[in-house]
Scaffold this motif. Sequence first.
Motif, PDB file in Angstrom:
ATOM      1  N   ALA A  80       0.935  -1.292  -0.016  1.00  0.00           N
ATOM      2  CA  ALA A  80      -0.001   0.019  -0.058  1.00  0.00           C
ATOM      3  C   ALA A  80       0.965   1.290  -0.060  1.00  0.00           C
ATOM      4  O   ALA A  80       0.353   2.413  -0.385  1.00  0.00           O
ATOM      5  N   ALA A  81       2.146   1.308   0.736  1.00  0.00           N
ATOM      6  CA  ALA A  81       2.841   2.363   0.538  1.00  0.00           C
ATOM      7  C   ALA A  81       4.369   1.918   0.972  1.00  0.00           C
ATOM      8  O   ALA A  81       4.716   0.954   1.500  1.00  0.00           O
ATOM      9  N   GLU A  82       5.196   2.712   0.030  1.00  0.00           N
ATOM     10  CA  GLU A  82       6.716   2.515   0.460  1.00  0.00           C
ATOM     11  C   GLU A  82       7.318   3.774   0.252  1.00  0.00           C
ATOM     12  O   GLU A  82       6.807   4.861  -0.366  1.00  0.00           O
ATOM     13  N   GLY A  83       8.321   3.984   0.929  1.00  0.00           N
ATOM     14  CA  GLY A  83       8.953   5.258   0.860  1.00  0.00           C
ATOM     15  C   GLY A  83       8.825   5.965   2.174  1.00  0.00           C
ATOM     16  O   GLY A  83       7.474   6.433   2.260  1.00  0.00           O
ATOM     17  N   GLY A  84       9.558   6.616   2.948  1.00  0.00           N
ATOM     18  CA  GLY A  84       9.383   7.416   4.108  1.00  0.00           C
ATOM     19  C   GLY A  84       8.860   6.757   5.231  1.00  0.00           C
ATOM     20  O   GLY A  84       8.647   7.381   6.267  1.00  0.00           O
ATOM     21  N   LEU A  85       8.670   5.290   5.219  1.00  0.00           N
ATOM     22  CA  LEU A  85       8.017   4.660   6.177  1.00  0.00           C
ATOM     23  C   LEU A  85       9.289   3.918   7.087  1.00  0.00           C
ATOM     24  O   LEU A  85      10.412   3.572   6.205  1.00  0.00           O
ATOM     25  N   THR A  86       9.234   3.800   8.072  1.00  0.00           N
ATOM     26  CA  THR A  86      10.420   3.075   8.885  1.00  0.00           C
ATOM     27  C   THR A  86       9.794   1.873   9.855  1.00  0.00           C
ATOM     28  O   THR A  86       8.642   2.127  10.264  1.00  0.00           O
ATOM     29  N   ALA A  87      10.454   1.089  10.186  1.00  0.00           N
ATOM     30  CA  ALA A  87      10.013   0.026  11.138  1.00  0.00           C
ATOM     31  C   ALA A  87      11.311  -0.220  12.038  1.00  0.00           C
ATOM     32  O   ALA A  87      12.296   0.317  11.526  1.00  0.00           O
ATOM     33  N   ILE A  88      10.954  -0.700  13.146  1.00  0.00           N
ATOM     34  CA  ILE A  88      11.918  -1.167  14.167  1.00  0.00           C
ATOM     35  C   ILE A  88      12.249  -2.674  13.920  1.00  0.00           C
ATOM     36  O   ILE A  88      11.537  -3.550  13.983  1.00  0.00           O
ATOM     37  N   ASP A  89      13.560  -2.970  13.645  1.00  0.00           N
ATOM     38  CA  ASP A  89      14.212  -4.302  13.154  1.00  0.00           C
ATOM     39  C   ASP A  89      15.392  -4.626  13.865  1.00  0.00           C
ATOM     40  O   ASP A  89      16.336  -3.931  13.937  1.00  0.00           O
ATOM     41  N   TYR A  90      15.062  -5.356  15.083  1.00  0.00           N
ATOM     42  CA  TYR A  90      16.259  -5.869  16.082  1.00  0.00           C
ATOM     43  C   TYR A  90      16.894  -4.388  16.702  1.00  0.00           C
ATOM     44  O   TYR A  90      17.993  -4.438  16.726  1.00  0.00           O
ATOM     45  N   GLY A  91      15.979  -3.483  17.046  1.00  0.00           N
ATOM     46  CA  GLY A  91      16.383  -2.543  17.732  1.00  0.00           C
ATOM     47  C   GLY A  91      16.884  -1.147  16.760  1.00  0.00           C
ATOM     48  O   GLY A  91      17.141  -0.212  17.410  1.00  0.00           O
ATOM     49  N   ALA A  92      16.905  -1.458  15.445  1.00  0.00           N
ATOM     50  CA  ALA A  92      17.301  -0.259  14.507  1.00  0.00           C
ATOM     51  C   ALA A  92      16.199  -0.016  13.835  1.00  0.00           C
ATOM     52  O   ALA A  92      15.481  -0.673  13.199  1.00  0.00           O
ATOM     53  N   GLU A  93      16.024   1.337  13.286  1.00  0.00           N
ATOM     54  CA  GLU A  93      15.061   1.926  12.717  1.00  0.00           C
ATOM     55  C   GLU A  93      15.496   1.681  11.153  1.00  0.00           C
ATOM     56  O   GLU A  93      16.747   1.958  10.720  1.00  0.00           O
ATOM     57  N   VAL A  94      14.573   1.026  10.311  1.00  0.00           N
ATOM     58  CA  VAL A  94      14.885   0.753   8.959  1.00  0.00           C
ATOM     59  C   VAL A  94      13.880   0.873   8.009  1.00  0.00           C
ATOM     60  O   VAL A  94      12.808   1.206   8.333  1.00  0.00           O
ATOM     61  N   PRO A  95      14.159   1.036   6.717  1.00  0.00           N
ATOM     62  CA  PRO A  95      13.057   1.434   5.886  1.00  0.00           C
ATOM     63  C   PRO A  95      11.928   0.346   5.695  1.00  0.00           C
ATOM     64  O   PRO A  95      12.437  -0.672   6.068  1.00  0.00           O
TER      65      PRO A  95
END
Length: 75
Positions: free
Chosen positions: A47-62
């Motif tokens: 639905a959306a890509e670009g400008g979004l982030t998630a937390i993956d193993y404590g790091a903020e990632v696209p």
Amino acid sequence: RGVAVGALALVREFASSMPDVNGLMLTIASENLASRGVAERAGYSPAAEGGLTAIDYGAEVPAVRYRLRLVKQES
């Protein structure tokens, strides 16, 4: 195999029973191809890509957002 897809199917079933819920959203780390595949096999669409982030193993990632629209059955 199929446990994660089955879990998403249970969430969909539960959410479908809630009158005010029209859809579900997942936010998944862009590089997490396995989770993206699970989302797509469970019927979710990007639905959306670009400008979004998630937390993956404590790091903020696209991240990528996936959406599933719920079709309500009339009783």
